[in-house]
Design a protein around this motif. Sequence first.
Motif, PDB file in Angstrom:
ATOM      1  N   ILE A  24       0.826  -1.162   0.061  1.00 23.33           N
ATOM      2  CA  ILE A  24       0.098  -0.063   0.127  1.00 23.33           C
ATOM      3  C   ILE A  24       0.879   1.163  -0.032  1.00 23.33           C
ATOM      4  CG2 ILE A  24      -1.825   1.339   1.241  1.00 23.33           C
ATOM      5  CD1 ILE A  24      -2.652  -1.611   2.335  1.00 23.33           C
ATOM      6  N   ASN A  25       0.482   2.103  -0.865  1.00 21.50           N
ATOM      7  CA  ASN A  25       1.493   3.303  -1.021  1.00 21.50           C
ATOM      8  C   ASN A  25       1.373   4.355   0.244  1.00 21.50           C
ATOM      9  OD1 ASN A  25      -0.408   5.304  -1.558  1.00 21.50           O
ATOM     10  ND2 ASN A  25      -0.854   4.663  -3.390  1.00 21.50           N
ATOM     11  N   MET A  27       0.888   7.428   0.818  1.00 26.05           N
ATOM     12  CA  MET A  27      -0.496   8.460   0.847  1.00 26.05           C
ATOM     13  C   MET A  27      -1.706   7.535   1.445  1.00 26.05           C
ATOM     14  SD  MET A  27      -0.456  11.470   0.281  1.00 26.05           S
ATOM     15  CE  MET A  27      -1.584  12.781  -0.118  1.00 26.05           C
ATOM     16  N   LYS A  28      -1.838   6.476   0.872  1.00 20.98           N
ATOM     17  CA  LYS A  28      -2.935   5.454   1.446  1.00 20.98           C
ATOM     18  C   LYS A  28      -2.732   4.964   2.775  1.00 20.98           C
ATOM     19  CE  LYS A  28      -5.064   4.064  -2.911  1.00 20.98           C
ATOM     20  NZ  LYS A  28      -5.098   2.516  -3.648  1.00 20.98           N
ATOM     21  N   ARG A  29      -1.421   4.737   3.147  1.00 20.93           N
ATOM     22  CA  ARG A  29      -1.071   4.486   4.647  1.00 20.93           C
ATOM     23  C   ARG A  29      -1.381   5.452   5.729  1.00 20.93           C
ATOM     24  NH1 ARG A  29       3.957   2.660   2.181  1.00 20.93           N
ATOM     25  NH2 ARG A  29       5.031   3.615   3.771  1.00 20.93           N
ATOM     26  N   LYS A  30      -0.919   6.662   5.094  1.00 24.06           N
ATOM     27  CA  LYS A  30      -1.273   7.798   6.130  1.00 24.06           C
ATOM     28  C   LYS A  30      -2.660   8.028   6.387  1.00 24.06           C
ATOM     29  CE  LYS A  30       3.044   8.561   6.704  1.00 24.06           C
ATOM     30  NZ  LYS A  30       3.475   8.002   8.057  1.00 24.06           N
ATOM     31  N   LEU A  31      -3.490   8.068   5.127  1.00 24.05           N
ATOM     32  CA  LEU A  31      -4.741   8.088   5.396  1.00 24.05           C
ATOM     33  C   LEU A  31      -5.546   6.883   6.241  1.00 24.05           C
ATOM     34  CD1 LEU A  31      -5.928   9.201   1.788  1.00 24.05           C
ATOM     35  CD2 LEU A  31      -6.116  10.599   3.572  1.00 24.05           C
ATOM     36  N   ALA A  74      -9.438  -2.616   1.651  1.00 22.55           N
ATOM     37  CA  ALA A  74     -10.167  -1.218   1.195  1.00 22.55           C
ATOM     38  C   ALA A  74      -9.138  -0.459   0.440  1.00 22.55           C
ATOM     39  CB  ALA A  74      -9.874  -0.216   2.974  1.00 22.55           C
ATOM     40  N   ASP A  75      -7.696  -0.878   0.027  1.00 25.48           N
ATOM     41  CA  ASP A  75      -6.936  -0.510  -0.964  1.00 25.48           C
ATOM     42  C   ASP A  75      -7.290  -1.115  -2.219  1.00 25.48           C
ATOM     43  OD1 ASP A  75      -6.096  -3.052  -0.102  1.00 25.48           O
ATOM     44  OD2 ASP A  75      -3.940  -2.420  -1.026  1.00 25.48           O
TER      45      ASP A  75
END
Length: 132
Positions: A24-25, A27-31, A74-75
């Motif tokens: 998971i990139n 950006m998606k991890r931070k979200l 979710a990803d």
Amino acid sequence: MAFNGTWKVDHSENYDKFMEQMGINVMKRKLAEHDNLKITIEQNGNNFHIKESSTFRTKDIEFTLSVQFDYTLADGTEVSGTWEMEGEKLNGKFSRKDNGKVLTTTRMIVGGDLVQTYHYDGVDAKRTFKKQ
């Protein structure tokens, strides 16, 4: 039926590293760290209905213990697998459709909290949920 109820994520351990290992990139991890995930679980014998709602999506999942089903994380990662009940613990074993690697997860009640653990490709993580 100890899992029945609505549970809200309280804290996570090593979840970012787990998501990174899943591919998971950043950006998606931070979200995802701030997804405010709520899980509503309804168990009726061997049948489960789970509603996952977060900042990003709401998803209804229905499954029967020991019966294989498909699920999209979710990803967007697609997996296929089963949940099994072992005593008071739910054990999930899912294979990714893109690379065949196995994701295992458990759900158990510990001290009144719902604790979900994850293991993927050598990395472990844990999320703890409080009952609402």
